[in-house]
Enzyme design. Structure first.
Site, PDB file in Angstrom:
ATOM      1  N   HIS A  99      -4.215   1.746 -12.584  1.00 20.40           N
ATOM      2  CA  HIS A  99      -2.989   2.416 -13.035  1.00 20.40           C
ATOM      3  C   HIS A  99      -3.187   3.206 -14.326  1.00 20.40           C
ATOM      4  CE1 HIS A  99      -0.029  -0.347 -10.607  1.00 20.40           C
ATOM      5  NE2 HIS A  99      -1.170  -0.138  -9.954  1.00 20.40           N
TER       6      HIS A  99
ATOM      7  N   GLU B  83      -7.223  -7.062  -3.645  1.00 12.96           N
ATOM      8  CA  GLU B  83      -6.701  -6.698  -4.966  1.00 12.96           C
ATOM      9  C   GLU B  83      -7.804  -6.787  -6.022  1.00 12.96           C
ATOM     10  OE1 GLU B  83      -3.948  -5.469  -6.017  1.00 12.96           O
ATOM     11  OE2 GLU B  83      -2.711  -5.595  -4.225  1.00 12.96           O
TER      12      GLU B  83
ATOM     13  N   ASP C  90      -1.578   3.087  -0.540  1.00 13.73           N
ATOM     14  CA  ASP C  90      -0.720   3.816  -1.478  1.00 13.73           C
ATOM     15  C   ASP C  90      -1.148   3.543  -2.911  1.00 13.73           C
ATOM     16  OD1 ASP C  90       0.317   1.132  -1.178  1.00 13.73           O
ATOM     17  OD2 ASP C  90       2.158   1.772  -2.183  1.00 13.73           O
TER      18      ASP C  90
ATOM     19  N   GLU D 129       2.913  -0.894  -1.059  1.00 13.99           N
ATOM     20  CA  GLU D 129       2.673  -2.030  -1.948  1.00 13.99           C
ATOM     21  C   GLU D 129       3.080  -1.688  -3.370  1.00 13.99           C
ATOM     22  OE1 GLU D 129       0.619  -4.934  -4.570  1.00 13.99           O
ATOM     23  OE2 GLU D 129       0.507  -2.756  -4.572  1.00 13.99           O
ATOM     24  N   GLU D 130       2.800  -0.454  -3.782  1.00 14.09           N
ATOM     25  CA  GLU D 130       3.156  -0.031  -5.132  1.00 14.09           C
ATOM     26  C   GLU D 130       4.638   0.319  -5.246  1.00 14.09           C
ATOM     27  OE1 GLU D 130       1.205  -0.542  -7.363  1.00 14.09           O
ATOM     28  OE2 GLU D 130      -0.870  -0.202  -6.759  1.00 14.09           O
TER      29      GLU D 130
ATOM     30  N   ASP E   3      -7.592   0.177  -7.505  1.00 15.28           N
ATOM     31  CA  ASP E   3      -6.403  -0.438  -6.897  1.00 15.28           C
ATOM     32  C   ASP E   3      -5.851   0.456  -5.796  1.00 15.28           C
ATOM     33  OD1 ASP E   3      -4.265  -2.145  -6.475  1.00 15.28           O
ATOM     34  OD2 ASP E   3      -3.144  -1.460  -8.224  1.00 15.28           O
TER      35      ASP E   3
END
Length: 388
Positions: free
Chosen positions: A361, A171, A77, A142-143, A108
């Protein structure tokens, strides 16, 4: 470009073309599972539900039936891309230009998933599953709130009899260049709310009211006046950060009835959540008694404890593979935010290592092709050394 590098890059691009913004999977895990099955992995798609959150698809895959068991953990995700018009390319196009792969999740962490998948598939193709077991623990939560993700998937796997010796979490740990950092632990995270009650009234008649704001300011000053600690050998000092102050008052002529502040504490392994809450309550009570303020301090449930994986032979093995490929000796760090390692730590030692996180992000999130290629080589070296 080597076959390993080509596989990693193309897997990454295909994963990026699946717009798996939490809680959607958009076919990302199905694509990965199909590739792993072709390589000889047994795969399981597991959906977890909770009445307060959307259903989430998760993936568990394994090759090998015995020996040492190394698990790779990750998440398919991604966060939303924001305004797609601000991107150089379609954020879900998996486009390449100038030696870079663009897309939401490139860093990510679809790039790391692709790199480990390429390494693991090649290892199994060469008979590696006869030497031990390799598995994938991949979540789609996870997000998001992380309720229907890694924590539940680990419990599901454990109930099936799965036992892991070590874990690598992909990560984006590196700060400036591939190979500069391994995360060997994480700080804990505790959220709190401080509320002060007052008496509402007209600003022209303050004697008829009681303004809670000055009392709140004094209490916040008391919470932050002294350091919580000085840090430890492996952790920075714990830190309390005030993130909001609210009174819910849109006017200029009303003294509010209540003032509230929210804060977050990133804490090291000196503290447990209960001990930290007790320390802050003591500070607030002392300051509140002196100020004559009626206050309440509330802490949210904490599922992110501070932890560290003590450096050992596995750490040395991973560090050596990184240094061999990059020429850099990675720093062992516990810095940064929380990750799903907080769940994995209860089942086996876990190290985090992936790509460089500088664009995660962000608009135009991107990863160098050479970094994805090098990461696949590092993971391949880790597998060869681990199962030697």
């Amino acid at each position: 470009m080597s076959d390993l590098a080509h596989t990693a890059v193309e897997l990454c691009r295909e994963l990026l073309r699946r717009p798996s913004v939490t809680p959607l999977d958009a076919g990302a895990q199905d694509f990965l599972a199909a590739k792993l099955r072709e390589a000889g992995f047994a795969t399981h798609s597991v959906v977890f539900s909770d009445e307060s959150t959307p259903d989430i698809q998760n993936l568990y895959a394994r090759a090998g039936a015995g020996g040492r068991h190394l698990v790779f953990a990750g998440h398919t995700d991604v966060v939303p891309p924001g305004d797609s018009a601000s991107w150089r390319f379609d954020p879900f196009g998996g486009e390449m230009e100038g030696g870079l792969i663009f897309g939401r999740g490139a860093v990510d962490m679809k790039g790391a998933i692709a790199a480990f998948a390429a390494a693991a598939m090649a290892f199994v193709a060469e008979g590696g599953a006869q030497k031990g077991s390799i598995s994938f623990l991949i979540t789609g939560d996870e997000e998001g709130p992380a309720i229907n993700g890694t924590d539940k998937l680990l419990r599901w796997a454990h109930q099936r009899g799965e036992r892991f010796d070590h874990c690598i979490l992909g990560e984006p740990t590196n700060q400036q260049a591939l190979g500069d950092m391994i995360k060997i632990g994480r700080r804990g995270s505790l959220n709190g709310t401080l509320t002060v009650k007052g008496v509402q009234g007209h600003v022209a008649y303050p004697h008829r009211a009681k303004n809670p704001i000055p009392h709140l300011m004094r209490l916040l000053a008391a919470l932050t006046a002294e350091p919580l600690d000085q840090g430890t050998e492996l952790f920075d000092a714990s830190n309390l950060e005030i993130v909001s102050v609210d009174v819910g008052n849109p006017t200029f002529n009303v003294i509010p009835a209540e003032a509230r502040a929210r804060f977050n504490i990133r804490f090291n392994d000196i503290w447990t959540p209960d001990a930290l809450a007790a320390e802050l309550r003591a500070r607030a009570e002392k300051a509140g008694a002196a100020a004559g303020a009626a206050s309440a301090l509330h802490f949210e449930p904490c599922n992110a404890l501070a932890f560290v994986t003590q450096p050992d032979a596995f750490t040395d093995l991973v560090s050596a593979a990184i240094e061999q490929a990059t020429g850099r000796k990675p720093k062992l760090s516990t810095s940064g935010g929380t990750s799903d390692a907080r769940f994995i730590r209860a089942y086996c030692p876990v190290l985090e290592f992936g790509l460089v996180g500088s664009t995660m992000h962000a608009v135009d999130e991107r990863a160098p092709v050479e970094d994805i290629s090098a990461l696949a080589s590092i993971y391949a070296d880790i597998l060869n050394s681990y199962f030697k």
